[in-house]
Write an enzyme that holds these catalytic residues in place. Structure first.
Site, PDB file in Angstrom:
ATOM      1  N   GLY A 198       0.826  -1.203   0.000  1.00  0.00           N
ATOM      2  CA  GLY A 198       0.000   0.000   0.000  1.00  0.00           C
ATOM      3  C   GLY A 198       0.855   1.246   0.000  1.00  0.00           C
ATOM      4  O   GLY A 198       1.997   1.235   0.464  1.00  0.00           O
ATOM      5  N   ARG A 199       0.306   2.317  -0.558  1.00  0.00           N
ATOM      6  CA  ARG A 199       1.027   3.588  -0.599  1.00  0.00           C
ATOM      7  C   ARG A 199       0.044   4.713  -0.390  1.00  0.00           C
ATOM      8  O   ARG A 199      -1.051   4.700  -0.946  1.00  0.00           O
ATOM      9  CB  ARG A 199       1.747   3.756  -1.933  1.00  0.00           C
ATOM     10  CG  ARG A 199       2.410   5.125  -2.095  1.00  0.00           C
ATOM     11  CD  ARG A 199       3.110   5.225  -3.442  1.00  0.00           C
ATOM     12  NE  ARG A 199       4.288   4.367  -3.485  1.00  0.00           N
ATOM     13  CZ  ARG A 199       4.910   4.031  -4.616  1.00  0.00           C
ATOM     14  NH1 ARG A 199       4.433   4.443  -5.779  1.00  0.00           N
ATOM     15  NH2 ARG A 199       5.977   3.275  -4.573  1.00  0.00           N
ATOM     16  N   GLY A 200       0.419   5.704   0.417  1.00  0.00           N
ATOM     17  CA  GLY A 200      -0.420   6.864   0.654  1.00  0.00           C
ATOM     18  C   GLY A 200       0.409   8.127   0.589  1.00  0.00           C
ATOM     19  O   GLY A 200       1.592   8.106   0.222  1.00  0.00           O
ATOM     20  N   GLY A 201      -0.197   9.258   0.947  1.00  0.00           N
ATOM     21  CA  GLY A 201       0.487  10.522   0.845  1.00  0.00           C
ATOM     22  C   GLY A 201       1.638  10.658   1.823  1.00  0.00           C
ATOM     23  O   GLY A 201       2.570  11.427   1.592  1.00  0.00           O
ATOM     24  N   MET A 202       1.610   9.906   2.934  1.00  0.00           N
ATOM     25  CA  MET A 202       2.623  10.075   3.970  1.00  0.00           C
ATOM     26  C   MET A 202       3.707   9.014   3.910  1.00  0.00           C
ATOM     27  O   MET A 202       4.773   9.175   4.508  1.00  0.00           O
ATOM     28  CB  MET A 202       1.949  10.042   5.336  1.00  0.00           C
ATOM     29  CG  MET A 202       2.797  10.564   6.472  1.00  0.00           C
ATOM     30  SD  MET A 202       1.775  10.747   7.954  1.00  0.00           S
ATOM     31  CE  MET A 202       3.057  11.054   9.165  1.00  0.00           C
ATOM     32  N   GLY A 203       3.482   7.943   3.204  1.00  0.00           N
ATOM     33  CA  GLY A 203       4.481   6.896   3.142  1.00  0.00           C
ATOM     34  C   GLY A 203       3.945   5.643   2.495  1.00  0.00           C
ATOM     35  O   GLY A 203       2.938   5.668   1.794  1.00  0.00           O
ATOM     36  N   VAL A 244       3.459   1.105   2.877  1.00  0.00           N
ATOM     37  CA  VAL A 244       3.330  -0.032   3.773  1.00  0.00           C
ATOM     38  C   VAL A 244       3.828  -1.273   3.035  1.00  0.00           C
ATOM     39  O   VAL A 244       3.473  -1.505   1.875  1.00  0.00           O
ATOM     40  CB  VAL A 244       1.873  -0.228   4.227  1.00  0.00           C
ATOM     41  CG1 VAL A 244       1.760  -1.422   5.171  1.00  0.00           C
ATOM     42  CG2 VAL A 244       1.359   1.025   4.919  1.00  0.00           C
ATOM     43  N   LYS A 264       5.199   0.082   8.153  1.00  0.00           N
ATOM     44  CA  LYS A 264       4.801   1.385   7.621  1.00  0.00           C
ATOM     45  C   LYS A 264       6.011   2.312   7.666  1.00  0.00           C
ATOM     46  O   LYS A 264       6.566   2.561   8.736  1.00  0.00           O
ATOM     47  CB  LYS A 264       3.642   1.959   8.439  1.00  0.00           C
ATOM     48  CG  LYS A 264       3.078   3.261   7.915  1.00  0.00           C
ATOM     49  CD  LYS A 264       2.032   3.846   8.873  1.00  0.00           C
ATOM     50  CE  LYS A 264       0.800   2.978   8.997  1.00  0.00           C
ATOM     51  NZ  LYS A 264      -0.256   3.664   9.801  1.00  0.00           N
ATOM     52  N   ASP A 312     -10.271  10.445  13.908  1.00  0.00           N
ATOM     53  CA  ASP A 312     -10.284  10.255  12.455  1.00  0.00           C
ATOM     54  C   ASP A 312     -10.924   8.916  12.105  1.00  0.00           C
ATOM     55  O   ASP A 312     -10.472   8.205  11.215  1.00  0.00           O
ATOM     56  CB  ASP A 312      -8.874  10.341  11.876  1.00  0.00           C
ATOM     57  CG  ASP A 312      -8.878  10.452  10.342  1.00  0.00           C
ATOM     58  OD1 ASP A 312      -9.910  10.922   9.799  1.00  0.00           O
ATOM     59  OD2 ASP A 312      -7.895  10.065   9.699  1.00  0.00           O
TER      60      ASP A 312
END
Length: 635
Positions: free
Chosen positions: A46-51, A53, A68, A163
């Site tokens: 997985g990939r998101g705006g902050m880093g 996984v 992560k 959140d």
């Protein structure tokens, strides 16, 4: 250089791993095959705006973990690093089986931080809702109770998640629940840990699930998580978002000002107790919500007692872990899910968009700073929010956005601007009125804008609506732009406005009160200011053929015949047979009131209830088995 996607070992040549026979992949990420602590990194999941996984394994015993890793850009921000580590501290403080376990926290040789977490097989709740729509009542409630149990442990430890959203609720392969992403959790003073609290006026959370006090930049506590849980439960039970809007500004305004639609308008089979529990969780005033997560869980448990055992079956199938009803003593099943897309298995929603394009309303946001007063013609306001938006990164698994907002002195300002992917954008949002919100108006006449609407197939639409009165009858007209115009005729039953509509200016509506196998009510036809009456007798349960005992049209003419009702999905197919004429309609049930709409051309029925800012309703169309949604705001 190549790497094995099963064990993470690196090989010089392409081909297959000599140890497990798995195909070798090109080494396109320097972390693949590296050893972090006692774990070897196998592949990115997985990939998101902050880093990002990664899946990693312990080579000796083969155990799996998720690692992560903060991105190089985010690692430059001390604040983001602190929030990244806040998750590890919060989870360690809570120690609940319902919260994903953090095993280690360390740094790469280059200085980037990473967290080692337990690896979960399964699907985020957002993926479950995306795949199945409205979930079985019992199953959804029991999942919510598990989440609330984990939240109660967090709250007792002085941690507020703030959140909560379907992306952060993970349904494991055994059908149990894990709460994820405490990265922006608020650690209360009694936790005795380093504070991650922000300055006054800061907003942290996801607009679609944000509580009114969060949306206003006020202080948050456990009641904030209860509101978010109410939004999640509403979405799980109805298959639709609590509020829809095209901008963050509008979505925050809806959270602060607009009364949510009643659950049973969208889910008629929901028990009254369940509707009451959700409504209380969604109260605008935090003090009117449940006093604790365990109190909401207890109310849901009582509301579930009347549900059938079938409603507790998992939509993912028996091997995915059906949950037993309260008091049954039965445990959950076990076994793997059917294969799911990577974005679901890693906890991100298919609805989330990459922040390289634009922030989404379902993304996590942080808004720090202060607000600027702005006068609005005709309405007294305590202030309005003018925000300078800086797109950044905040959480690792969702499309996430960081908004920085500065307090400024009151001065005339322009209206809200659209949010885009540019580094700095103007954002306007308004605070709640200083006085108590007015009660919803019972008079539906007026002009409206379609603020949120969905067709039975899930597509959206917009436009305007006008409602006028003619005697005891209401006349309604929709102007939906490229989607055409429609006209309708309505009757007010208590606070519910029932409207029959069509595309050819000729429509009718009948509002029945149901008493066993007897239905009696009023009718209205387009062009007439008078009402008729109709009484039916037949089987109980709104299923089968009913004899018209007596009926009078608005013009005074009486007639006989029969009415056949057949449940089809979320609506009823209705066939009205009168001497020399057969008409087809569609019905909706609201409490003890059954409403039928019919007309020429495309036709259907609409049910509205008043809100503080307009009307909120659901509708059916002849020939469709699902119901649509329409929310109107007064002009």
């Amino acid at each position: 250089m190549h790497v094995c996607a099963e064990c993470g070992k690196r090989q010089l040549e392409p081909g297959y791993c000599p140890d497990d026979g798995a195909a070798l992949c090109p080494l396109d990420d320097p972390l693949l095959g590296e050893t972090l602590g006692s774990y070897r990194v196998v592949r990115m999941i997985g990939r998101g705006g902050m880093g990002s996984v990664y899946l990693a394994i312990q080579p000796t015993i083969g155990s799996r973990v998720a690692i992560k890793v903060l991105s190089p850009e985010a690692s430059e921000s001390r604040d983001l690093v602190e929030r990244f580590f806040a998750e590890a501290r919060a989870v360690n403080l809570i120690k609940s089986d319902g919260i994903v376990n953090v095993l280690d926290l360390a740094f790469l040789p280059e200085g980037r931080p990473y967290i080692v977490m337990e690896y979960l097989d399964g699907m985020a709740l957002s993926g479950v809702i995306h795949r199945f729509g409205a979930l079985p009542l019992g199953w959804a409630c029991r999942l919510a109770i598990e989440v609330l149990t984990a939240l109660d442990a967090a709250h007792r430890a002085g941690v507020v998640h703030r959140d909560l959203k379907p992306d952060n609720v993970f349904v494991t392969s055994s059908g149990r629940v894990k709460v994820l992403d405490f990265g922006i959790a608020k650690l209360q003073a009694r936790s005795k840990l380093g504070s991650v609290e922000t300055s006054d006026g800061t907003l942290l959370g996801t607009p679609r699930y944000m509580s009114p006090e969060q949306a206003q930049g006020r202080g948050v506590d456990l009641h904030t998580d209860i509101y978010s849980m109410g939004v999640i439960l509403f979405e799980a039970l109805t298959g639709r978002a609590l509020f829809e809007a095209s901008t963050v500004y509008e979505l925050l305004r809806l959270q602060v000002e607009v009364t949510p639609p009643a659950l049973r308008l969208l889910r008629p089979d929901a028990p009254a107790g369940l509707e009451a529990a959700v409504a209380r969780a969604l109260a605008k005033d935090p003090e009117q919500r449940h006093e604790s997560a365990s109190a909401l869980a207890a109310e849901l448990s009582v509301a579930c007692e009347s549900l059938s055992r079938e409603s507790f079956a998992s939509p993912l199938g028996p091997t995915a872990g059906s949950i037993a009803p309260p008091g049954s003593g039965a445990g959950s099943g076990s076994g793997p899910f059917a294969p799911v897309p990577t974005e679901l298995a890693t906890g991100s929603s298919p609805r989330a968009a990459s922040i390289s394009v634009a922030p989404t309303l379902g993304a996590t946001i942080s808004m720090g700073g202060a607000y600027e007063a702005q006068a609005r013609p005709g309405r007294a306001r305590s202030g309005a929010w003018i925000a300078t938006v800086v797109i950044g990164v905040l959480a690792a698994l969702g499309a996430t956005v960081l908004f920085a907002v500065r307090y400024v002195r009151a001065r005339p300002t322009p209206g809200p601007a659209a949010i885009s992917a540019t580094p700095s954008v103007a954002l306007a949002a308004r605070s709640a009125p200083a006085t108590e919100a007015p009660a919803p108006r019972s008079d539906p006449t007026g002009s409206y804008t379609v603020t949120s609407a969905k067709n039975p197939d899930g597509t959206g639409y917009g436009g305007s609506v006008t409602i006028g009165a003619k005697g005891d009858v209401f006349e309604q007209r929709w102007d939906l732009g490229g989607n055409g115009t429609y006209s309708g005729v309505g009757l007010l039953q208590g606070k519910v406005l029932a409207v029959g509509w069509s595309t050819k200016d000729k429509a009718g509506v009948i509002v029945y009160e149901v008493n066993g196998g007897k239905l009696s009510g009023r009718s209205a036809l387009s062009g007439s200011a008078s009402t008729g009456s109709e009484e039916l007798e037949g089987p109980e349960g709104l299923n089968g053929t009913y004899r018209i005992v007596r009926a009078t049209l608005p013009n005074g003419q009486s007639h006989g015949g029969s009415v056949t009702l057949k449940k089809k999905g979320g609506v009823w197919e209705v066939t009205l047979r009168r001497p020399g004429r057969t008409t087809y309609g569609v019905g909706l049930l609201e409490g003890g009131v059954f409403v039928v709409g019919f007309g020429e051309g495309e036709s259907g029925v609409m049910l509205y209830t008043p809100t503080q800012t307009g009307l909120s309703g659901r509708w059916g169309m002849v020939g469709e088995s699902a119901a649509g949604i329409e929310v109107l705001g007064r002009r």
